[in-house]
Design a protein around this motif. Structure first.
Motif, PDB file in Angstrom:
ATOM      1  N   CYS A 288       0.859  -1.185   0.000  1.00 52.67           N
ATOM      2  CA  CYS A 288       0.000   0.000   0.000  1.00 52.67           C
ATOM      3  C   CYS A 288       0.902   1.245   0.000  1.00 52.67           C
ATOM      4  CB  CYS A 288      -0.884  -0.005   1.236  1.00 52.67           C
ATOM      5  SG  CYS A 288      -1.839  -1.535   1.386  1.00 52.67           S
ATOM      6  N   SER A 289       0.522   2.245  -0.786  1.00 52.32           N
ATOM      7  CA  SER A 289       1.454   3.351  -1.041  1.00 52.32           C
ATOM      8  C   SER A 289       1.582   4.341   0.119  1.00 52.32           C
ATOM      9  CB  SER A 289       1.029   4.094  -2.307  1.00 52.32           C
ATOM     10  OG  SER A 289      -0.272   4.604  -2.142  1.00 52.32           O
TER      11      SER A 289
ATOM     12  N   ILE B  32       3.319   7.837  -1.023  1.00 54.98           N
ATOM     13  CA  ILE B  32       2.402   8.744  -1.724  1.00 54.98           C
ATOM     14  C   ILE B  32       2.341  10.105  -1.003  1.00 54.98           C
ATOM     15  CG2 ILE B  32       0.362   7.788  -0.528  1.00 54.98           C
ATOM     16  CD1 ILE B  32      -1.213   8.201  -3.140  1.00 54.98           C
TER      17      ILE B  32
ATOM     18  N   PRO C  72      -3.300  -0.966  -3.962  1.00 53.14           N
ATOM     19  CA  PRO C  72      -3.358  -1.642  -5.267  1.00 53.14           C
ATOM     20  C   PRO C  72      -3.806  -3.102  -5.199  1.00 53.14           C
ATOM     21  CG  PRO C  72      -1.079  -1.203  -4.632  1.00 53.14           C
ATOM     22  CD  PRO C  72      -1.953  -0.465  -3.660  1.00 53.14           C
TER      23      PRO C  72
ATOM     24  N   LEU D  68      -9.541   6.084  -5.550  1.00 57.86           N
ATOM     25  CA  LEU D  68      -8.103   6.121  -5.277  1.00 57.86           C
ATOM     26  C   LEU D  68      -7.496   4.755  -4.943  1.00 57.86           C
ATOM     27  CD1 LEU D  68      -7.902   9.464  -3.244  1.00 57.86           C
ATOM     28  CD2 LEU D  68      -7.398   9.075  -5.669  1.00 57.86           C
ATOM     29  N   TYR D  69      -8.316   3.698  -5.028  1.00 54.06           N
ATOM     30  CA  TYR D  69      -7.799   2.380  -4.652  1.00 54.06           C
ATOM     31  C   TYR D  69      -6.565   1.948  -5.438  1.00 54.06           C
ATOM     32  CZ  TYR D  69     -10.409   0.396  -0.826  1.00 54.06           C
ATOM     33  OH  TYR D  69     -10.872   0.114   0.433  1.00 54.06           O
ATOM     34  N   ARG D  70      -6.583   2.124  -6.759  1.00 52.31           N
ATOM     35  CA  ARG D  70      -5.446   1.665  -7.573  1.00 52.31           C
ATOM     36  C   ARG D  70      -4.132   2.267  -7.112  1.00 52.31           C
ATOM     37  NH1 ARG D  70      -7.325   0.811 -13.124  1.00 52.31           N
ATOM     38  NH2 ARG D  70      -5.236   1.312 -13.890  1.00 52.31           N
ATOM     39  N   ARG D  71      -4.176   3.521  -6.692  1.00 50.44           N
ATOM     40  CA  ARG D  71      -2.947   4.189  -6.251  1.00 50.44           C
ATOM     41  C   ARG D  71      -2.613   3.907  -4.796  1.00 50.44           C
ATOM     42  NH1 ARG D  71      -2.176  10.203  -6.763  1.00 50.44           N
ATOM     43  NH2 ARG D  71      -0.006   9.642  -6.350  1.00 50.44           N
ATOM     44  N   VAL D  72      -3.649   3.772  -3.982  1.00 49.67           N
ATOM     45  CA  VAL D  72      -3.428   3.723  -2.532  1.00 49.67           C
ATOM     46  C   VAL D  72      -3.366   2.289  -1.992  1.00 49.67           C
ATOM     47  CG1 VAL D  72      -4.384   4.429  -0.296  1.00 49.67           C
ATOM     48  CG2 VAL D  72      -4.464   6.007  -2.232  1.00 49.67           C
TER      49      VAL D  72
END
Ligand code: SF4
Ligand code: SF4
Length: 283
Positions: free
Chosen positions: A67-68, A239, A175, A169-173
């Motif tokens: 997770c970012s 992030i 994944p 924002l799931y893909r970035r936060v």
């Protein structure tokens, strides 16, 4: 290029003071105990330890996910420690913890997702500290509901699972996670008969209407308690903070969450998912 934003003054760390804090501090030092409160350098330690609340992490400190926002190391974790349930229960007893929050890394490689260690840790704690209430902040079990039911059936008072951010924002936060799967996990936890809780970090670029939508989704899936706090970047590799949300806006979100059917909303810049956790047992 984005420059690191300067923290506003409402995010200044509160100094740990107080008699109760000093007492717990001494026990932790004497017995060399390990808590997330300390290793995460949490700004709320004075308050939480003063209230008898502390957070413990099980199943090691290497996570199968990345997770970012998270400072935990990603990799293939070593075998887990069969003795961990006993050791955690002992630490809780030695620290005289009144309300224990237990959390873990993700162990996607394990067939049971770590459910057996989870079950035994809660059961051992209940045995050695029968007066202590327990919140388990559990990972995403990837739809392995058998593992979920084992994880949540050892008598803990609260079961939380953090959705962390809004769906977009799931893909970035997160994944490796899925928004709808986490909602489903919360719904099944509620249907199993547990008090349910989740947390969202703000300041990742989410819009207000997306936060409202998440609140609606959570209420519709039987979530009782929501925590909202400011995301802070642990290192430059993580992030970036998109925005520092003003404390007044946290208050507005609290009201909004209650209006939308959540039973209890803890909302403020320094709120972490285990902040004021002892208050959530009776919600
Ligand atoms: Fe520990 Fe959680 Fe309180 Fe921080 S908010 S001091 S991690 S119990
Ligand atoms: Fe961190 Fe949990 Fe994500 Fe693992 S699953 S990287 S511990 S937030």
């Amino acid at each position: 290029e984005q420059t690191r934003r300067k923290k506003p003054n409402w995010l200044r760390v509160k100094l740990p003071v107080g008699k109760e804090y000093a007492h717990v501090r001494k026990l932790v030092d004497e017995h060399k105990l390990h808590t997330i409160c300390e290793s995460g350098n949490c700004p709320n330690m004075g308050e939480c330890w003063g209230a008898g609340t502390a957070t413990f992490m099980i199943l090691g400190n290497v996570c199968t996910r990345s997770c970012s926002f998270c400072a935990v190391a990603t990799g293939r974790p070593p075998e887990y420690d069969e003795d961990e349930p006993r050791r955690v229960a002992e630490a809780i007893q030695l620290m005289q913890v009144k309300h224990a929050v237990i959390t873990s890394v993700n162990r996607d490689e394990l067939k049971d997702k770590g459910a057996d260690i989870w079950y035994r840790t809660v059961a051992e704690t209940k045995k050695s500290s029968p007066e202590t209430t327990i919140e388990t902040l559990i990972p995403d079990v990837k739809g392995n509901w058998e593992a979920l039911y084992r994880m949540i059936s050892a008598g803990q008072e609260v079961v939380s699972h953090n959705v962390e951010t809004v769906e977009r924002l799931y893909r970035r936060v997160r994944p490796q996670a899925k928004y709808n799967r986490s909602l489903e996990q919360i719904k099944l936890t509620k249907e199993f008969g547990k008090r349910t809780k989740t947390g969202i970090m703000l300041g990742l670029g989410e819009k207000q209407d997306e936060v409202h939508k998440a609140m609606d989704d959570l209420a519709a899936h039987g979530c009782d308690i929501l925590t909202l706090g400011q995301y802070l970047q642990p290192t430059k590799m993580h992030i970036e903070v998109a925005e520092f949300i003003h404390p007044d806006q946290f208050d507005v979100y609290r009201e909004e969450g209650l209006k939308r059917g959540l039973k209890y909303v803890e909302s403020g810049p320094l709120v972490r998912s285990s902040y004021h956790a002892e208050r959530h047992v009776n919600v």
